[in-house]
Design a protein around this motif. Structure first.
Motif, PDB file in Angstrom:
ATOM      1  N   ALA A  22       0.697  -1.334   0.111  1.00  0.00           N
ATOM      2  CA  ALA A  22       0.086  -0.020   0.190  1.00  0.00           C
ATOM      3  C   ALA A  22       0.785   1.342   0.064  1.00  0.00           C
ATOM      4  N   ALA A  23       1.897   1.251   0.700  1.00  0.00           N
ATOM      5  CA  ALA A  23       2.943   2.359   0.635  1.00  0.00           C
ATOM      6  C   ALA A  23       3.706   2.456  -0.742  1.00  0.00           C
ATOM      7  N   VAL A  24       3.982   1.424  -1.271  1.00  0.00           N
ATOM      8  CA  VAL A  24       4.332   1.677  -2.534  1.00  0.00           C
ATOM      9  C   VAL A  24       3.660   2.238  -3.656  1.00  0.00           C
ATOM     10  N   ALA A  25       2.278   1.566  -3.455  1.00  0.00           N
ATOM     11  CA  ALA A  25       1.290   2.214  -4.370  1.00  0.00           C
ATOM     12  C   ALA A  25       1.113   3.657  -4.165  1.00  0.00           C
ATOM     13  N   ALA A  26       0.873   4.204  -3.231  1.00  0.00           N
ATOM     14  CA  ALA A  26       0.660   5.292  -2.705  1.00  0.00           C
ATOM     15  C   ALA A  26       1.885   6.398  -3.374  1.00  0.00           C
ATOM     16  N   THR A  27       3.112   5.931  -3.036  1.00  0.00           N
ATOM     17  CA  THR A  27       4.537   6.527  -3.338  1.00  0.00           C
ATOM     18  C   THR A  27       4.359   6.818  -4.859  1.00  0.00           C
ATOM     19  N   LEU A  28       4.262   5.636  -5.728  1.00  0.00           N
ATOM     20  CA  LEU A  28       4.089   5.743  -6.999  1.00  0.00           C
ATOM     21  C   LEU A  28       2.935   6.759  -7.566  1.00  0.00           C
ATOM     22  N   ALA A  29       1.877   6.722  -7.231  1.00  0.00           N
ATOM     23  CA  ALA A  29       0.787   7.435  -7.534  1.00  0.00           C
ATOM     24  C   ALA A  29       1.180   8.792  -7.108  1.00  0.00           C
ATOM     25  N   ALA A  30       1.823   9.287  -6.038  1.00  0.00           N
ATOM     26  CA  ALA A  30       2.241  10.567  -5.568  1.00  0.00           C
ATOM     27  C   ALA A  30       3.490  11.099  -6.769  1.00  0.00           C
ATOM     28  N   ARG A  31       3.831  10.285  -7.254  1.00  0.00           N
ATOM     29  CA  ARG A  31       5.002  10.705  -8.251  1.00  0.00           C
ATOM     30  C   ARG A  31       4.486  10.616  -9.517  1.00  0.00           C
ATOM     31  N   GLY A  32       3.164  10.685  -9.840  1.00  0.00           N
ATOM     32  CA  GLY A  32       2.675  10.741 -11.225  1.00  0.00           C
ATOM     33  C   GLY A  32       2.379   9.282 -11.839  1.00  0.00           C
ATOM     34  N   ALA A  33       2.534   8.248 -11.217  1.00  0.00           N
ATOM     35  CA  ALA A  33       1.958   7.065 -11.950  1.00  0.00           C
ATOM     36  C   ALA A  33       0.463   6.769 -11.905  1.00  0.00           C
ATOM     37  N   ALA A 213       8.888   1.967   0.467  1.00  0.00           N
ATOM     38  CA  ALA A 213       8.214   2.479  -0.616  1.00  0.00           C
ATOM     39  C   ALA A 213       9.208   3.387  -1.584  1.00  0.00           C
ATOM     40  N   HIS A 214       9.931   4.284  -0.966  1.00  0.00           N
ATOM     41  CA  HIS A 214      10.844   5.391  -1.570  1.00  0.00           C
ATOM     42  C   HIS A 214      11.879   4.493  -2.144  1.00  0.00           C
ATOM     43  N   ALA A 215      12.346   3.511  -1.641  1.00  0.00           N
ATOM     44  CA  ALA A 215      13.587   2.599  -2.052  1.00  0.00           C
ATOM     45  C   ALA A 215      13.111   1.890  -3.335  1.00  0.00           C
ATOM     46  N   VAL A 216      11.824   1.275  -3.458  1.00  0.00           N
ATOM     47  CA  VAL A 216      11.125   0.952  -4.583  1.00  0.00           C
ATOM     48  C   VAL A 216      10.791   1.875  -5.735  1.00  0.00           C
ATOM     49  N   ALA A 217      10.537   3.097  -5.169  1.00  0.00           N
ATOM     50  CA  ALA A 217      10.299   4.071  -6.430  1.00  0.00           C
ATOM     51  C   ALA A 217      11.679   4.364  -6.877  1.00  0.00           C
ATOM     52  N   TYR A 218      12.703   4.523  -6.295  1.00  0.00           N
ATOM     53  CA  TYR A 218      13.952   4.757  -6.735  1.00  0.00           C
ATOM     54  C   TYR A 218      14.559   3.580  -7.840  1.00  0.00           C
ATOM     55  N   LEU A 219      14.104   2.353  -7.403  1.00  0.00           N
ATOM     56  CA  LEU A 219      14.790   1.362  -8.438  1.00  0.00           C
ATOM     57  C   LEU A 219      13.469   1.096  -9.587  1.00  0.00           C
ATOM     58  N   ALA A 220      12.537   1.901  -9.429  1.00  0.00           N
ATOM     59  CA  ALA A 220      11.499   1.615 -10.622  1.00  0.00           C
ATOM     60  C   ALA A 220      11.464   2.730 -11.260  1.00  0.00           C
TER      61      ALA A 220
END
Length: 246
Positions: A22-33, A213-220
């Motif tokens: 859920a944290a990953v989904a929210a972080t990616l969405a906040a960054r435009g995905a 989640a922020h680490a995942v966002a970096y890798l993605a």
């Protein structure tokens, strides 16, 4: 602070209804995905998906592409836990955990690959664990599954260089999630167990789901185009640090 490096991108997050997912989904969405959550109990707008069922996986991934028109990022986060030493679990439980934690990632990745190959910035991020490379007590089955995830990540990263699909994994330490909370609640002394888990990580506290989640966002992120075949630890220094205890 957020950026918009995922504008126009579509991401799938498995196991995205709670905890790290859920944290990953929210972080990616906040960054435009535009984010599609795949879960056994998906939120509104999500997709029902049991990663242990190939038909459900295939249908869910196809449904995401039908709805959003593309796929750029896959976060393989769905997984289950297991406790005990090597003799503590039956054959059936070994098969069940490995099927979800390892083969499940392969199923979703297999279904996503044709669509990821069409992306100009494709990335897969697998949720691994500190248990892949640190000998934790009472985690034989779980550790075996996460060791397999680490090996799978490196193999996939090599296999898909020609497809321009980057593959990495994130290796959290003990994360403050509902799943960990349930484990603590079942302990003989939940407060003592929580204190022991905090003390195990050199920073002296549990990792937060948002930090993972922020680490995942970096890798993605398409901004990380030279990062592939990497296992990124988010473990409070647990693996590499040996602080002196006074």
């Amino acid at each position: 602070m957020t950026t918009a490096e995922f504008d126009g991108r579509v991401a799938i997050v498995t196991g995205g209804a709670s905890g790290i997912g859920a944290a990953v989904a929210a972080t990616l969405a906040a960054r435009g995905a535009r984010v599609a959550v795949l879960d056994l109990n998906p939120p509104d707008g999500g997709f029902r998906c049991d990663v242990g069922d190939d038909a459900e996986v295939t249908a869910a991934v196809a449904g995401v592409v039908e709805r959003f028109g593309r796929l750029d990022v896959l976060v393989n986060n769905a997984g289950i836990g297991a406790q005990g030493d090597v003799a503590a679990n039956s054959d059936e439980e070994w098969h069940r955990v490995l099927d979800v934690n390892v083969v499940g990632m392969a199923r979703v990745s297999r279904a996503a690959l044709p669509h990821l190959r069409e992306s100009d910035a494709a990335a897969i991020v697998n949720t691994c664990s500190i248990a892949a490379w640190a000998g934790l007590p009472g985690r034989a089955l779980y550790s075996a599954s996460k060791g397999a995830v680490l090996g799978l990540t490196l193999a996939m990263a090599t296999d898909h260089l020609a497809d321009a699909i980057r593959v990495n994994c994130v290796c959290p330490g003990t994360v403050d999630t509902p799943w960990v909370g349930r484990l603590l609640d079942s302990a003989a002394d939940p407060d003592a167990e929580r204190a022991a888990l905090r003390a195990r990580q050199p920073i002296g506290r549990l990792v937060s789901a948002d930090e993972v989640a922020h680490a995942v966002a970096y890798l993605a992120s398409p901004l990380s185009g030279s990062t592939t075949g990497t296992a990124l630890a988010v473990d409070g220094g647990m693996y590499g640090l040996r602080p002196r205890r006074n």
